[in-house]
Design a protein around this motif. Sequence first.
Motif, short mmCIF file in Angstrom:
data_model
loop_
_atom_site.label_atom_id
_atom_site.label_comp_id
_atom_site.label_asym_id
_atom_site.label_seq_id
_atom_site.Cartn_x
_atom_site.Cartn_y
_atom_site.Cartn_z
N ARG A 1 0.86 -1.19 0.00
CA ARG A 1 0.00 0.00 0.00
C ARG A 1 0.89 1.24 0.00
NH1 ARG A 1 -4.96 1.37 4.08
NH2 ARG A 1 -5.48 3.30 3.05
N ARG B 1 -3.71 1.50 -3.35
CA ARG B 1 -4.55 1.78 -2.18
C ARG B 1 -4.85 0.51 -1.39
NH1 ARG B 1 -6.65 7.06 -2.09
NH2 ARG B 1 -4.98 8.25 -3.06
N TRP B 2 -4.92 -0.63 -2.09
CA TRP B 2 -5.16 -1.90 -1.42
C TRP B 2 -4.73 -3.05 -2.31
CZ3 TRP B 2 -8.52 -4.98 -4.12
CH2 TRP B 2 -9.40 -4.34 -4.99
#
Length: 107
Positions: free
Chosen positions: A65, A88-89
Amino acid sequence: MQSNVDVLLNEMQYCLMRDRRASERKSFVRPVIIRNLRGSETSTAFTRDISQQGVGILEQRSRERGSIARLDIYSLLHETISIEAEVRWCEPFGPDWFITGWAFLKG
């Protein structure tokens, strides 16, 4: 008794219901080259979906991340489109596969 296809369709519906994104995304499958901006690492993957804010990518490696990379996305109508984005993920998506959510960076 549910067929195997019904099991897969129900799983898809479950995944749609737990969707994290606030913006509408569209299915968008294209080859993409991911170029790490903090090193010389390059990998090949596939986009999964896209929105104004970001893109989902299916690849054979996990990502940290906050990692930033240049995404060179194949276009059917133009030259390759290059966009910088941030992870972001990242989640497992089967044996040796991962799905990653990338946010496009402005500027």
